[in-house]
Design a protein around this motif. Structure first.
Motif, PDB file in Angstrom:
ATOM      1  N   SER A 137       1.169  -8.851   0.503  1.00  0.00           N
ATOM      2  CA  SER A 137       0.768  -7.930  -0.553  1.00  0.00           C
ATOM      3  C   SER A 137      -0.485  -8.420  -1.272  1.00  0.00           C
ATOM      4  O   SER A 137      -1.414  -7.641  -1.535  1.00  0.00           O
ATOM      5  CB  SER A 137       1.918  -7.750  -1.553  1.00  0.00           C
ATOM      6  OG  SER A 137       1.543  -6.903  -2.616  1.00  0.00           O
ATOM      7  N   GLN A 138      -0.526  -9.711  -1.598  1.00  0.00           N
ATOM      8  CA  GLN A 138      -1.697 -10.273  -2.289  1.00  0.00           C
ATOM      9  C   GLN A 138      -2.937 -10.211  -1.404  1.00  0.00           C
ATOM     10  O   GLN A 138      -4.033  -9.880  -1.866  1.00  0.00           O
ATOM     11  CB  GLN A 138      -1.407 -11.716  -2.701  1.00  0.00           C
ATOM     12  CG  GLN A 138      -0.376 -11.857  -3.809  1.00  0.00           C
ATOM     13  CD  GLN A 138       0.052 -13.303  -4.025  1.00  0.00           C
ATOM     14  OE1 GLN A 138       0.108 -14.108  -3.075  1.00  0.00           O
ATOM     15  NE2 GLN A 138       0.373 -13.658  -5.263  1.00  0.00           N
ATOM     16  N   LYS A 141      -4.223  -6.587  -1.134  1.00  0.00           N
ATOM     17  CA  LYS A 141      -4.920  -6.183  -2.358  1.00  0.00           C
ATOM     18  C   LYS A 141      -6.316  -6.788  -2.413  1.00  0.00           C
ATOM     19  O   LYS A 141      -7.290  -6.113  -2.753  1.00  0.00           O
ATOM     20  CB  LYS A 141      -4.110  -6.609  -3.586  1.00  0.00           C
ATOM     21  CG  LYS A 141      -4.721  -6.165  -4.913  1.00  0.00           C
ATOM     22  CD  LYS A 141      -3.829  -6.580  -6.075  1.00  0.00           C
ATOM     23  CE  LYS A 141      -4.443  -6.143  -7.406  1.00  0.00           C
ATOM     24  NZ  LYS A 141      -3.591  -6.563  -8.561  1.00  0.00           N
ATOM     25  N   GLN A 147      -0.731  -2.701   2.446  1.00  0.00           N
ATOM     26  CA  GLN A 147       0.134  -3.767   2.958  1.00  0.00           C
ATOM     27  C   GLN A 147       0.611  -3.432   4.368  1.00  0.00           C
ATOM     28  O   GLN A 147       0.734  -4.325   5.217  1.00  0.00           O
ATOM     29  CB  GLN A 147       1.338  -3.971   2.039  1.00  0.00           C
ATOM     30  CG  GLN A 147       2.240  -5.133   2.483  1.00  0.00           C
ATOM     31  CD  GLN A 147       3.374  -5.401   1.505  1.00  0.00           C
ATOM     32  OE1 GLN A 147       3.403  -4.854   0.422  1.00  0.00           O
ATOM     33  NE2 GLN A 147       4.316  -6.240   1.909  1.00  0.00           N
TER      34      GLN A 147
END
Length: 319
Positions: A137-138, A141, A147
């Motif tokens: 997810s990080q 982003k 994702q």
């Protein structure tokens, strides 16, 4: 794409970034974390010709990892082109970076500028996650991706090395590779040989994989869907009165026409039943699509038996 996510270049001053120096080519080595494994030699020659005619428009970026020894952070294609032109020195910007920053910036620079193969892209994502301790997810982003996009790329790393190499060498496509994901190592190896030797298309590969796993053939499922669609369209064309019309206001004149109501009632009910079934089916499909968008792997099989829609949903326990 924001480099700040990975903590790159925060301590570098503008004066350092803008200072261009001449560095001998024999003092430069490629980046150890270069994600591109295969370089297009024709592209390098074309770049060399452009540099020869117009000069180097953008300096390469280096870091001094040992006294008088430099590692490329960004610009390996330009470096290779200059070597082809037999230049002695290269215009360069020297940055002060740690090993982690150097590796991360090299990966990001290539993801931004180069058309990496799907396997190279997946490997770059994995290295960035490992270097910077990021979740999917990080990373998604920070890279400006969804994702599910990152998750689908990373799934390619589950393929055995020969299959990944075949994708890198453009002997098979990414879609061929994805068709093999549910096979074990031996099955992947055998199917790779068949794809290359028999020149199987993606759909033929998907069918052969389905036969191995005892699943319905995708080609047959697609044909059943197409046949059901044709049947539905033919039915609507031959019975246009069954298509539900927009509701109309009731008038006194229409109330006094019971025969007309008696004829329309069963037709409207039949159309309503069809619509209700499709509404239920579409609602389920939307839920499946939402789950796959969030990174879940879901396989579905759909069949129209005439009297009912059959939808089989398979969710692997290991995602």
């Amino acid at each position: 794409m924001a480099f700040s996510l990975f903590g790159i270049g925060k301590n570098n001053s503008d004066s350092t970034k803008n200072k261009v120096v001449e560095v001998k080519l024999d003092q430069i080595i490629p980046n150890r974390y270069q994600p591109r494994k295969v370089f297009d030699q024709d592209g390098i020659r074309e770049l060399a010709q452009t540099i020869d005619e117009h000069g180097l428009l953008q300096p390469i970026v280096l870091r001094e990892y040992e006294p008088a020894k430099y590692e490329i952070i960004a610009g390996e294609r330009r470096y290779r082109a200059m070597k082809l032109l037999k230049w002695e020195k290269a215009p360069a910007i020297i940055e002060k970076m740690s090993d982690q920053e150097t590796a991360s910036l090299a990966l990001i620079e290539n993801l931004q500028r180069s058309q990496l193969s799907s396997v190279e892209e997946a490997q770059a994502y994995r290295q960035l996650m490992d270097l910077n301790h990021l979740t999917q997810s990080q990373l998604a982003k920070g890279m400006g991706k969804s994702q599910s996009f990152v998750a689908n790329k990373l799934r390619l790393l589950r393929l055995i090395t020969p299959v990944q190499t075949a994708i890198l060498d453009h002997r098979i496509s990414e879609r061929h590779g994805r068709a093999l994901l549910d096979l074990d190592e031996k099955q992947q190896r055998d199917m790779l040989m068949r794809i290359v030797n028999e020149r199987l298309t993606v759909r033929q590969t998907e069918d052969e994989v389905a036969r191995l796993l005892g699943r319905p053939l995708p080609s047959e499922i697609a044909e059943l869907k197409a046949a059901a669609k044709r049947k539905e369209l033919a039915s609507l064309e031959s019975h246009p009165e069954e298509v539900p019309a927009a509701p109309e206001e009731t008038t006194p004149a229409k109330k006094t026409a019971p025969k007309r109501k008696a004829v329309k009632k069963p037709k409207n009910n039949k159309a309503k039943q069809v619509n209700d079934a499709r509404l239920a089916l579409n609602t389920i499909k939307k839920s499946i699509k939402m789950a796959t968008t969030n990174g879940f792997e879901i396989r579905t099989q759909e069949k129209d038996s005439g009297d009912a829609y059959q939808l089989t949903i398979e969710i692997p326990k290991k995602q």
